[in-house]
Enzyme design. Structure first.
Site, PDB file in Angstrom:
ATOM      1  N   HIS A   1       4.833 -38.971  20.384  1.00  0.00           N
ATOM      2  CA  HIS A   1       6.064 -39.380  21.083  1.00  0.00           C
ATOM      3  C   HIS A   1       5.836 -39.076  22.555  1.00  0.00           C
ATOM      4  O   HIS A   1       5.289 -38.014  22.875  1.00  0.00           O
ATOM      5  CB  HIS A   1       7.260 -38.508  20.711  1.00  0.00           C
ATOM      6  CG  HIS A   1       7.723 -38.483  19.305  1.00  0.00           C
ATOM      7  ND1 HIS A   1       8.861 -39.122  18.881  1.00  0.00           N
ATOM      8  CD2 HIS A   1       7.260 -37.822  18.222  1.00  0.00           C
ATOM      9  CE1 HIS A   1       9.089 -38.853  17.604  1.00  0.00           C
ATOM     10  NE2 HIS A   1       8.132 -38.069  17.173  1.00  0.00           N
TER      11      HIS A   1
ATOM     12  N   GLU B   1       5.610 -34.828  23.083  1.00  0.00           N
ATOM     13  CA  GLU B   1       5.463 -34.186  21.772  1.00  0.00           C
ATOM     14  C   GLU B   1       4.442 -34.941  20.930  1.00  0.00           C
ATOM     15  O   GLU B   1       4.545 -36.158  20.768  1.00  0.00           O
ATOM     16  CB  GLU B   1       6.830 -34.193  21.074  1.00  0.00           C
ATOM     17  CG  GLU B   1       6.821 -33.743  19.632  1.00  0.00           C
ATOM     18  CD  GLU B   1       8.222 -33.759  19.009  1.00  0.00           C
ATOM     19  OE1 GLU B   1       9.203 -34.101  19.717  1.00  0.00           O
ATOM     20  OE2 GLU B   1       8.326 -33.438  17.824  1.00  0.00           O
TER      21      GLU B   1
ATOM     22  N   GLU C   1       4.236 -33.603  10.071  1.00  0.00           N
ATOM     23  CA  GLU C   1       5.603 -33.367   9.636  1.00  0.00           C
ATOM     24  C   GLU C   1       5.615 -33.765   8.185  1.00  0.00           C
ATOM     25  O   GLU C   1       5.382 -34.946   7.853  1.00  0.00           O
ATOM     26  CB  GLU C   1       6.584 -34.224  10.423  1.00  0.00           C
ATOM     27  CG  GLU C   1       6.645 -33.806  11.875  1.00  0.00           C
ATOM     28  CD  GLU C   1       7.891 -34.350  12.533  1.00  0.00           C
ATOM     29  OE1 GLU C   1       8.867 -33.608  12.636  1.00  0.00           O
ATOM     30  OE2 GLU C   1       7.882 -35.523  12.897  1.00  0.00           O
TER      31      GLU C   1
ATOM     32  N   ASP D   1       3.363 -34.917  17.220  1.00  0.00           N
ATOM     33  CA  ASP D   1       3.597 -34.411  15.870  1.00  0.00           C
ATOM     34  C   ASP D   1       2.348 -34.658  15.026  1.00  0.00           C
ATOM     35  O   ASP D   1       2.142 -35.752  14.506  1.00  0.00           O
ATOM     36  CB  ASP D   1       4.794 -35.113  15.238  1.00  0.00           C
ATOM     37  CG  ASP D   1       6.101 -34.723  15.914  1.00  0.00           C
ATOM     38  OD1 ASP D   1       6.180 -33.596  16.442  1.00  0.00           O
ATOM     39  OD2 ASP D   1       7.025 -35.542  15.932  1.00  0.00           O
TER      40      ASP D   1
END
Ligand SMILES: *[C@@H]1O[C@H](CO)[C@@H](O)[C@H](O)[C@H]1NC(C)=O
Length: 456
Positions: free
Chosen positions: A246, A230, A235, A232
């Protein structure tokens, strides 16, 4: 991110009132245009669309109108086990605007937080499609990804997220032939939290061991989780923003059970790095960089540029650095610099930054042990799909993003303060009533060669 998908509750009453519409809602993906750009800064427009994740959809018998799942519980006669449930139950098409508060216009996507129709819907999660039955896959090494965001209507406790996960392009239909719905109906989600609230994983319902959530009337969790890499990119709410790679020890969407999922006390024993290596300007020591009236002023729209640089400046090199730039009112704004005792003044994410941050904050470094930026780059080699969502947090009230977290240590400890929101903010019951009309707008998505997607 933390797992907190909030799912739509279809009551039997609503189904009856939905009448024929329930079984015949055609799945029409709202259109969204994006642009691909090349070195000279010339961009070509692509007509694309978005699809709603399957977890939000009405799930009913293939033969009629009976719910297979209501609120946070399965119908155990239709779903005595995962395989039988997958045979008995169908995902229906979605009324994007009416039921879910999801609208598009040209290159802009608006996600409303709470939508009250015959049912009350909380949040949503959508994916960019390449065609009717495939997610668009992104390969962003030695490339940049840019979008505009308007978070002026997104307060403490909410998260307007734009990110990439390593889902199967077809939603898992080829690998798991009992999945007959596929990407057209938004199946196959995974992320580094290995979420257990996913109703179908690997072509089977996640009914085994299903437990209704204690705090969320629309969610529960099954025995299995759905894990994958993942990235990101964003966010955020009007008070704070984080960019966070991640990684997992595995490539492609992977069903987990037991210790592999990294639940609870086993957080650092699973196959995915749940903490990630985050760059949140506030947390990294610049408390006046992003927020209302700050250098990046969240009271109005701005542009977010994210560059994925490789060690040799080619698309095949190892991912070595993730750089962030902002553009607002025609001015390019460089990322904030780290201002933390014991750390150099980093302004981008590198493995060196991640290691220094984990050490300065006393955090466990599973980002490094599970492969670091190189592993993130390998996920982009395989291709990652684009996710946009709005959600609230039934686990820890989004305090990890916009407040002090954890709350049982002094806020002055390194790495604890993340944003100016109160530690009492972000409670789902509170934000769902007081901030029901919140929304986020993502627009003007561009991707391509480094430096090609924004004026500078
Ligand atoms: C990659 O590009 C950067 C920025 O243009 C430059 O500073 C660096 O030396 C290049 N690296 C290699 C290995 O060519």
């Amino acid at each position: 991110m933390f797992p907190a998908a909030t799912l739509l509750c279809f009551t039997l009453l609503a189904v009856v009132r939905g009448q024929q519409v329930g079984t015949v809602t055609a799945e029409n993906h709202p259109s969204l245009s994006v642009q691909q750009c090349t070195g000279s800064g010339s961009c070509s427009t692509q007509s694309r669309s978005i699809v709603l994740d399957s977890n939000w959809r009405w799930l009913h018998t293939t033969s009629g109108y009976t719910n297979c799942y209501t609120g946070n519980t399965w119908d155990t006669s239709l779903c005595p086990d995962g395989a039988t449930c997958a045979q008995n139950c169908a995902l229906d098409g979605a009324d994007y605007a009416g039921t879910y508060g999801i609208t598009t216009s040209g290159n802009a996507l608006t996600l409303k937080f709470v939508t009250q129709s015959q049912q009350k819907n909380i949040g949503s999660r959508v994916y960019l499609m390449a065609d009717q039955s495939h997610y668009q896959m992104f390969h962003l090494k030695n490339q940049e990804f840019t979008f505009d965001v308007d978070m002026s209507n997104l307060p403490c406790g909410l998260n307007g997220a734009l990110y990439f996960v390593e889902m199967d392009a077809d939603g898992g239909m080829t690998r798991f032939p009992t999945n007959k719905a596929g990407a057209k109906y938004g199946t196959g989600y995974c992320d580094t939290q290995c979420p257990h609230d996913i109703k179908f994983i690997n072509g089977e319902a996640n009914v085994e061991g299903w437990a209704a959530s204690a705090s969320d009337p629309n969610a529960g969790s099954g025995m299995f989780g759905s894990c994958c890499n993942e990235m990101d990119v964003w966010e955020a709410n009007s008070m704070a923003a984080a960019v966070t790679p991640h990684v997992c020890s595995v490539q492609s969407q992977t069903r987990c059970s037991g210790t592999q999922c990294g639940d609870g006390d086993e957080r650092y024993d699973g196959i995915c790095d749940k903490d990630g290596c985050d760059f949140n300007s506030f947390r990294m020591g610049d408390k006046t960089f992003l927020g209302p009236g700050m250098t990046v002023d969240t009271r109005s729209k701005f542009t977010v540029v994210t560059q994925f640089l490789t060690a040799d400046n080619t698309t095949t090199g190892s991912l070595s650095e993730i750089r962030r730039l902002y553009v607002q009112n025609g001015m390019v704004i460089q990322n904030s610099k780290v201002n933390i005792p014991g750390m150099a003044a980093y302004d981008s994410i590198t493995d060196e930054f991640c290691n220094a941050q984990k050490e300065a904050f006393g955090d466990t470094n599973t980002f490094e042990s599970l492969g670091g930026l190189k592993q993130m780059g390998t996920a982009f080699d395989n291709g990652m799909s684009l996710v946009m969502s709005v959600w609230d947090d039934h686990a820890v009230n989004m305090l990890w993003l916009d407040s002090d977290y954890p709350t049982d240590v002094p806020a002055t400890n390194p790495g604890v303060a993340r944003g100016n929101c109160a530690t009492t903010s972000g409670q789902p019951t509170q934000v769902e009533s007081q901030s029901a009309s919140a929304s986020v707008v993502f627009s003007n998505i561009k991707f391509g060669d480094i430096g090609s997607t924004f004026a500078h």
